[in-house]
Design a protein around this motif. Sequence first.
Motif, PDB file in Angstrom:
ATOM      1  N   GLU A   1       0.680  -1.318   0.129  1.00 28.15           N
ATOM      2  CA  GLU A   1      -0.134  -0.051  -0.014  1.00 28.15           C
ATOM      3  C   GLU A   1       0.875   1.359  -0.170  1.00 28.15           C
ATOM      4  O   GLU A   1       0.541   2.058  -0.772  1.00 28.15           O
ATOM      5  N   ALA A   2       2.120   1.281   0.524  1.00 23.09           N
ATOM      6  CA  ALA A   2       2.831   2.241   0.766  1.00 23.09           C
ATOM      7  C   ALA A   2       3.378   2.731  -0.544  1.00 23.09           C
ATOM      8  O   ALA A   2       3.343   3.738  -1.138  1.00 23.09           O
ATOM      9  N   VAL A   3       3.789   1.625  -1.419  1.00 26.25           N
ATOM     10  CA  VAL A   3       4.134   1.994  -2.572  1.00 26.25           C
ATOM     11  C   VAL A   3       3.014   2.422  -3.696  1.00 26.25           C
ATOM     12  O   VAL A   3       3.310   3.218  -4.342  1.00 26.25           O
TER      13      VAL A   3
ATOM     14  N   PHE B   1       9.740  -3.820  -0.328  1.00 31.28           N
ATOM     15  CA  PHE B   1       9.546  -2.879  -1.176  1.00 31.28           C
ATOM     16  C   PHE B   1       9.786  -3.002  -2.776  1.00 31.28           C
ATOM     17  O   PHE B   1       9.048  -2.799  -3.638  1.00 31.28           O
ATOM     18  N   ALA B   2      10.773  -3.724  -2.814  1.00 32.22           N
ATOM     19  CA  ALA B   2      11.162  -4.317  -4.352  1.00 32.22           C
ATOM     20  C   ALA B   2      10.086  -5.173  -4.822  1.00 32.22           C
ATOM     21  O   ALA B   2       9.713  -4.989  -5.883  1.00 32.22           O
ATOM     22  N   ASP B   3       9.694  -6.009  -4.008  1.00 30.91           N
ATOM     23  CA  ASP B   3       8.530  -6.889  -4.788  1.00 30.91           C
ATOM     24  C   ASP B   3       7.302  -6.046  -4.935  1.00 30.91           C
ATOM     25  O   ASP B   3       6.726  -6.478  -6.120  1.00 30.91           O
TER      26      ASP B   3
ATOM     27  N   ARG C   1       8.135  -4.146  -8.184  1.00 30.56           N
ATOM     28  CA  ARG C   1       8.143  -5.037  -9.360  1.00 30.56           C
ATOM     29  C   ARG C   1       6.624  -5.566  -9.853  1.00 30.56           C
ATOM     30  O   ARG C   1       6.531  -5.715 -11.108  1.00 30.56           O
ATOM     31  N   ALA C   2       5.896  -5.703  -8.972  1.00 31.96           N
ATOM     32  CA  ALA C   2       4.377  -6.292  -9.154  1.00 31.96           C
ATOM     33  C   ALA C   2       3.749  -5.066  -9.968  1.00 31.96           C
ATOM     34  O   ALA C   2       3.270  -5.243 -10.815  1.00 31.96           O
ATOM     35  N   ARG C   3       3.952  -3.828  -9.483  1.00 29.25           N
ATOM     36  CA  ARG C   3       3.637  -2.588 -10.158  1.00 29.25           C
ATOM     37  C   ARG C   3       3.985  -2.486 -11.709  1.00 29.25           C
ATOM     38  O   ARG C   3       3.294  -2.111 -12.450  1.00 29.25           O
TER      39      ARG C   3
ATOM     40  N   PRO D   1       6.469  12.474 -13.021  1.00 29.23           N
ATOM     41  CA  PRO D   1       7.496  12.202 -13.829  1.00 29.23           C
ATOM     42  C   PRO D   1       8.760  12.918 -13.517  1.00 29.23           C
ATOM     43  O   PRO D   1       8.778  14.072 -13.212  1.00 29.23           O
ATOM     44  N   GLY D   2       9.783  12.095 -13.247  1.00 31.40           N
ATOM     45  CA  GLY D   2      11.157  12.828 -13.050  1.00 31.40           C
ATOM     46  C   GLY D   2      11.450  12.684 -11.361  1.00 31.40           C
ATOM     47  O   GLY D   2      12.592  12.994 -10.919  1.00 31.40           O
ATOM     48  N   ASP D   3      10.442  12.196 -10.579  1.00 27.83           N
ATOM     49  CA  ASP D   3      10.599  12.029  -9.174  1.00 27.83           C
ATOM     50  C   ASP D   3      11.085  10.864  -8.923  1.00 27.83           C
ATOM     51  O   ASP D   3      11.315   9.698  -9.642  1.00 27.83           O
ATOM     52  N   THR D   4      11.746  10.517  -7.694  1.00 28.84           N
ATOM     53  CA  THR D   4      12.180   9.267  -7.180  1.00 28.84           C
ATOM     54  C   THR D   4      11.310   9.034  -5.830  1.00 28.84           C
ATOM     55  O   THR D   4      11.290   9.580  -4.977  1.00 28.84           O
ATOM     56  N   VAL D   5      10.819   7.789  -5.799  1.00 29.32           N
ATOM     57  CA  VAL D   5      10.127   7.078  -4.674  1.00 29.32           C
ATOM     58  C   VAL D   5      11.029   6.452  -4.100  1.00 29.32           C
ATOM     59  O   VAL D   5      11.721   5.599  -4.620  1.00 29.32           O
ATOM     60  N   LEU D   6      11.482   6.795  -2.821  1.00 38.24           N
ATOM     61  CA  LEU D   6      12.731   6.357  -2.177  1.00 38.24           C
ATOM     62  C   LEU D   6      12.229   5.783  -0.708  1.00 38.24           C
ATOM     63  O   LEU D   6      11.740   6.384   0.202  1.00 38.24           O
ATOM     64  N   LEU D   7      12.363   4.593  -0.620  1.00 39.90           N
ATOM     65  CA  LEU D   7      12.569   3.914   0.656  1.00 39.90           C
ATOM     66  C   LEU D   7      13.983   4.314   1.465  1.00 39.90           C
ATOM     67  O   LEU D   7      14.758   3.811   1.296  1.00 39.90           O
ATOM     68  N   ALA D   8      13.629   5.075   2.313  1.00 41.35           N
ATOM     69  CA  ALA D   8      14.912   5.366   3.475  1.00 41.35           C
ATOM     70  C   ALA D   8      14.196   5.478   4.785  1.00 41.35           C
ATOM     71  O   ALA D   8      14.027   6.892   5.061  1.00 41.35           O
TER      72      ALA D   8
END
Length: 480
Positions: free
Chosen positions: A431-433, A468-470, A473-475, A442-449
């Motif tokens: 849900e977070a992703v 997060f990566a899963d 990738r699903a998206r 466009p041009g943004d970075t979604v960053l898990l930090a």
Amino acid sequence: MGSQEVSTVDWQGKHVTVAGLGVSGIPAARALHERGALVTVVNDGDDERARAQAAELEALGLTVRLGDGATLPPSTELVVTAPGWQPDKPLFLAAAEAGVPVWGDVELAWRLRGTGGREPAPWLAVTGTNGKTTTVRMLASILEAAGLRTAAVGNIGVSLLDAVLGETEYDVLAVELSSYQLHWAPSLRAHSAAVLNLAPDHLDWHGSMAAYAADKGRVYEGNTVACVYNAADPATEDLVREADVEEGCRAIGFTLGAPGPSQLGVVDGILVDRAFVANRQKQAQELAEVTDVNPPAPHNIANALAAAALARAFGVEPAAVRDGLRAFRPDAHRIEHVADIDEVAYVDDSKATNTHATEASLAAYDSIVWIAGGLAKGATFDELVTGAAKRLRGVVLIGADRALIREALTRHAPEVPVVDLDRTDTGAMSEAVARAAELARPGDTVLLAPACASMDMFTNYNKRGEAFADAVRARADESA
């Protein structure tokens, strides 16, 4: 004790207590037993796994006491401890009262290196609040590119005892050291060492920032060639000034700007050396391009410069620095690019478990949808949010202590949209992703930090990063 001297101890019949079963305790107990010591292992836990480990050691003739790590066994002449055991444990207080020395696994490895008659490999040591593992692995890659037999060892997960007692004869070791390990390593004397940075961390263990810094600074004691410090972090240079080093040992700085004499730095996209050149007042040696660093985020360039400084201190040629950096691949969950979806980059930096690491991560991107939260470990977030506010497109919060970050955002970035997910289950990451993707442009970075530890929701930061990566990738599959 000089860097190349080998400490000899007659272990035969020596009563040694090993504190803690685990990745350091078991190898230490075995190594001491093989050398004739009378070993007693004490452990706080008494679960099924501990009982199985105890049975294996007892079959070899060692004594194991489970469920009682507090009492000092009679006749103990030395305690060898797992690095994470806190200094105020009753076992160590009893040892101090009895005049019994306490060593960590690093100290034991240092004392045992060179046994068997072979030449001990010099140690190039790295510590700091953040970036240790990446820097040590970069350093090992550079040393390998120079044709040297080496290994990345220590707090990185590869036992130093295995490295110094194994069959492989190394030319040099790239050693990651935590503040815990340095606390229990009084006689360690590295060839050269680096403190990458200092920020509040593990203060519950050390008791104060001053004590934490002092333990980090132990890495410089007795250095023979170079003490490498971060020119952007005056506290690291202060530790160099306070260190008692060998005659002729030099202070070598690294900076993301143009370097002065006795520094490494960056000029027009080139990593350059003004420390290990014939005329450092007027000359600079090109080492590599910024684009040779993977990824070329500012804090990772700093890691590369620190690794290069240690390698150059060991006499490595410039071409090997370049080749080693090009060959290096970062570990998973350290600013790892996962995918680009609809012109938005998704980056996994789950390893950013404290505010200092997250500050560096956020500084690497211009426009960010930040996924953060978890266990705060006593951290505060006002300074972090203030510094990052202008870069934030939006924020998605997860985890047990997310309210602390939300409150800091309200105070210092009230215009930034915040999605507060009232969930601490592992499924919250999907849900977070999804919510981050809604905020991104466009041009943004979604960053898990996350700026927090992971154990409220996940087993460790690796599992958090994988979730997060899963989800990303699903998206990506859905949008393909």
